[in-house]
Scaffold this motif. Sequence first.
Motif, PDB file in Angstrom:
ATOM      1  N   TYR A  31       7.806  36.607   6.184  1.00 34.05           N
ATOM      2  CA  TYR A  31       6.829  37.967   6.925  1.00 34.05           C
ATOM      3  C   TYR A  31       7.465  39.610   6.475  1.00 34.05           C
ATOM      4  O   TYR A  31       6.868  40.265   6.395  1.00 34.05           O
ATOM      5  N   ARG A  32       8.409  39.592   5.639  1.00 36.80           N
ATOM      6  CA  ARG A  32       8.909  40.588   5.272  1.00 36.80           C
ATOM      7  C   ARG A  32       8.625  41.131   4.198  1.00 36.80           C
ATOM      8  O   ARG A  32       8.051  42.065   3.108  1.00 36.80           O
ATOM      9  N   TYR A  33       9.130  39.800   2.947  1.00 35.89           N
ATOM     10  CA  TYR A  33       8.278  39.837   2.131  1.00 35.89           C
ATOM     11  C   TYR A  33       6.919  39.272   1.072  1.00 35.89           C
ATOM     12  O   TYR A  33       6.400  39.297   0.341  1.00 35.89           O
ATOM     13  N   LYS A  34       6.045  38.737   2.128  1.00 34.13           N
ATOM     14  CA  LYS A  34       5.108  38.351   2.089  1.00 34.13           C
ATOM     15  C   LYS A  34       4.989  37.150   0.770  1.00 34.13           C
ATOM     16  O   LYS A  34       4.511  37.166  -0.027  1.00 34.13           O
ATOM     17  N   SER A  35       6.016  36.399   1.003  1.00 33.32           N
ATOM     18  CA  SER A  35       6.498  35.616  -0.242  1.00 33.32           C
ATOM     19  C   SER A  35       6.826  33.617   0.465  1.00 33.32           C
ATOM     20  O   SER A  35       7.626  33.632   1.188  1.00 33.32           O
ATOM     21  N   PHE A  36       6.424  32.548  -0.214  1.00 40.09           N
ATOM     22  CA  PHE A  36       6.759  31.385   0.448  1.00 40.09           C
ATOM     23  C   PHE A  36       6.825  30.973  -1.043  1.00 40.09           C
ATOM     24  O   PHE A  36       5.266  30.400  -1.348  1.00 40.09           O
ATOM     25  N   ASN A  37       7.538  29.763  -1.732  1.00 38.22           N
ATOM     26  CA  ASN A  37       7.478  28.902  -2.812  1.00 38.22           C
ATOM     27  C   ASN A  37       8.058  27.784  -1.732  1.00 38.22           C
ATOM     28  O   ASN A  37       9.094  27.171  -1.737  1.00 38.22           O
ATOM     29  N   LEU A  38       6.672  26.919  -2.113  1.00 39.68           N
ATOM     30  CA  LEU A  38       6.901  25.092  -1.725  1.00 39.68           C
ATOM     31  C   LEU A  38       7.917  24.475  -2.208  1.00 39.68           C
ATOM     32  O   LEU A  38       8.690  23.978  -1.252  1.00 39.68           O
ATOM     33  N   LYS A  39       8.239  24.907  -3.345  1.00 33.48           N
ATOM     34  CA  LYS A  39       8.624  23.916  -4.704  1.00 33.48           C
ATOM     35  C   LYS A  39      10.158  24.147  -3.774  1.00 33.48           C
ATOM     36  O   LYS A  39      11.603  23.144  -3.269  1.00 33.48           O
ATOM     37  N   ASN A  40      10.310  25.860  -4.489  1.00 38.05           N
ATOM     38  CA  ASN A  40      12.434  25.574  -4.355  1.00 38.05           C
ATOM     39  C   ASN A  40      12.075  25.217  -2.863  1.00 38.05           C
ATOM     40  O   ASN A  40      13.287  24.970  -2.385  1.00 38.05           O
ATOM     41  N   PHE A  41      11.395  25.941  -1.459  1.00 36.15           N
ATOM     42  CA  PHE A  41      11.721  25.059   0.510  1.00 36.15           C
ATOM     43  C   PHE A  41      12.071  23.878   0.208  1.00 36.15           C
ATOM     44  O   PHE A  41      13.484  23.067   1.099  1.00 36.15           O
ATOM     45  N   ILE A  42      11.492  22.914  -1.039  1.00 36.19           N
ATOM     46  CA  ILE A  42      12.092  21.429  -0.048  1.00 36.19           C
ATOM     47  C   ILE A  42      12.643  21.384  -1.129  1.00 36.19           C
ATOM     48  O   ILE A  42      14.236  20.304  -0.482  1.00 36.19           O
ATOM     49  N   ILE A  43      13.470  21.462  -2.540  1.00 33.65           N
ATOM     50  CA  ILE A  43      14.667  21.443  -3.262  1.00 33.65           C
ATOM     51  C   ILE A  43      16.132  21.926  -2.314  1.00 33.65           C
ATOM     52  O   ILE A  43      16.696  21.951  -2.493  1.00 33.65           O
ATOM     53  N   MET A  44      15.668  23.636  -2.112  1.00 36.61           N
ATOM     54  CA  MET A  44      16.977  23.854  -1.520  1.00 36.61           C
ATOM     55  C   MET A  44      16.687  22.866   0.111  1.00 36.61           C
ATOM     56  O   MET A  44      18.411  23.016  -0.044  1.00 36.61           O
ATOM     57  N   PHE A  45      15.756  22.181   1.086  1.00 42.89           N
ATOM     58  CA  PHE A  45      16.527  21.861   2.013  1.00 42.89           C
ATOM     59  C   PHE A  45      16.640  20.879   1.583  1.00 42.89           C
ATOM     60  O   PHE A  45      17.762  19.881   1.522  1.00 42.89           O
ATOM     61  N   ILE A  46      17.204  19.835   0.643  1.00 46.73           N
ATOM     62  CA  ILE A  46      17.242  18.316  -0.160  1.00 46.73           C
ATOM     63  C   ILE A  46      19.126  18.801   0.194  1.00 46.73           C
ATOM     64  O   ILE A  46      19.288  17.832   0.294  1.00 46.73           O
ATOM     65  N   SER A  47      18.764  20.294  -1.182  1.00 52.33           N
ATOM     66  CA  SER A  47      20.079  20.137  -1.367  1.00 52.33           C
ATOM     67  C   SER A  47      21.303  20.662   0.100  1.00 52.33           C
ATOM     68  O   SER A  47      22.507  20.176  -0.139  1.00 52.33           O
ATOM     69  N   LEU A  48      20.577  21.045   0.707  1.00 50.30           N
ATOM     70  CA  LEU A  48      21.322  21.869   2.052  1.00 50.30           C
ATOM     71  C   LEU A  48      22.075  20.784   2.619  1.00 50.30           C
ATOM     72  O   LEU A  48      23.472  21.132   3.124  1.00 50.30           O
ATOM     73  N   ILE A  49      20.819  19.633   3.015  1.00 52.30           N
ATOM     74  CA  ILE A  49      21.521  18.393   4.444  1.00 52.30           C
ATOM     75  C   ILE A  49      22.209  18.040   3.865  1.00 52.30           C
ATOM     76  O   ILE A  49      23.078  17.198   4.629  1.00 52.30           O
ATOM     77  N   CYS A  50      21.987  17.414   2.357  1.00 52.10           N
ATOM     78  CA  CYS A  50      23.260  16.599   1.302  1.00 52.10           C
ATOM     79  C   CYS A  50      24.252  17.314   0.894  1.00 52.10           C
ATOM     80  O   CYS A  50      24.928  16.242   1.958  1.00 52.10           O
ATOM     81  N   PHE A  51      24.435  18.184   1.823  1.00 50.17           N
ATOM     82  CA  PHE A  51      25.743  18.964   1.310  1.00 50.17           C
ATOM     83  C   PHE A  51      26.379  19.171   2.855  1.00 50.17           C
ATOM     84  O   PHE A  51      27.880  18.998   1.976  1.00 50.17           O
ATOM     85  N   ASP A  52      25.620  19.015   3.962  1.00 46.22           N
ATOM     86  CA  ASP A  52      26.092  19.470   5.145  1.00 46.22           C
ATOM     87  C   ASP A  52      26.438  18.007   5.371  1.00 46.22           C
ATOM     88  O   ASP A  52      27.824  17.351   6.124  1.00 46.22           O
TER      89      ASP A  52
END
Length: 310
Positions: A31-52
């Motif tokens: 919304y604010r920066y008009k930017s989205f990186n799908l690869k980074n989104f997927i990698i962070m999702f995996i890291s975050l959910i596994c660490f949680d």
Amino acid sequence: MSIGKFFELVEIKTKLASMIPFSLGSAFAIYRYKSFNLKNFIIMFISLICFDMATTAINNYIDHTKAKNSSEDNSLIAKYGANKSKVLFIIFILLAIATIAGIMLTINTNIIVLLIGIISFIVGIFYTFGPIPISRMPLGEVFSGFFMGFVIIFLSVYIHIFDTNIISFTYQNYMLSIGINLMEIVCIFLFSIPAIGGIANIMLANNICDVEEDIQNNRFTLPYYIGRPMALKLFKLLYYVGYVDIVLLALLRVIPLTSLFMLITLIKVNKNIKLFEDRPIKNENFVVSVKNFLLINGSQAIIMIIIVMT
């Protein structure tokens, strides 16, 4: 260990507490920066959910290995169908996946992600582990709210805009220079306030319910120091601060004006606050803190996602 028992060990239903801030940050980046990186989104999702999941598993492992009148293995097998070594192996695998994904994310972005990731990793482990876990201190609400509310949102924004110099490091002629776009950092922090308050209140509600039991177990959390009446007032205040914050951000056009529709949730949130104030009993009304978090931040996430997709 069956899938069902694994989900019990990691308390999969509680992962919304990290996934909603992750979704909010991603939507805010679009919304604010008009930017989205799908690869980074997927990698962070995996890291975050596994660490949680790993930190939750560590907490449950510690709780059950300390169970009275039961051996470590018997307690774990009775609850999760796995002995000590199997549970430790699962925790190790989850941490390994989270670490590898974090390194991949750093390679795709820059050292800022690594530094924040290391700090978050340390805090996450010592939140429930160590001689004096953070969760057993009066700062548990502060740490949980800040790291799960602000840090997750900040990182989930940053992985999409890491190349815009919102934070930058330069090294030249033995001089290390750090550049920070304070305006954007403040905007992200203000955007995070409802999540910070909602997550802190989950911890606060738990500690309010357990205050007498905690004192008996030499666990002195925030309600012990400020008293239950003041803790209940703080519980209410944190939600109202979040609503005021959303109104201000919408008026300043930091978030879409349509975000104001989520004010409708205040009706239900108020009812839940009253329920908890009247009977702060864990098995009856602790769940309202989770419901309020979902109502406020879930509705905000849905509105933001709808806006960026249209």
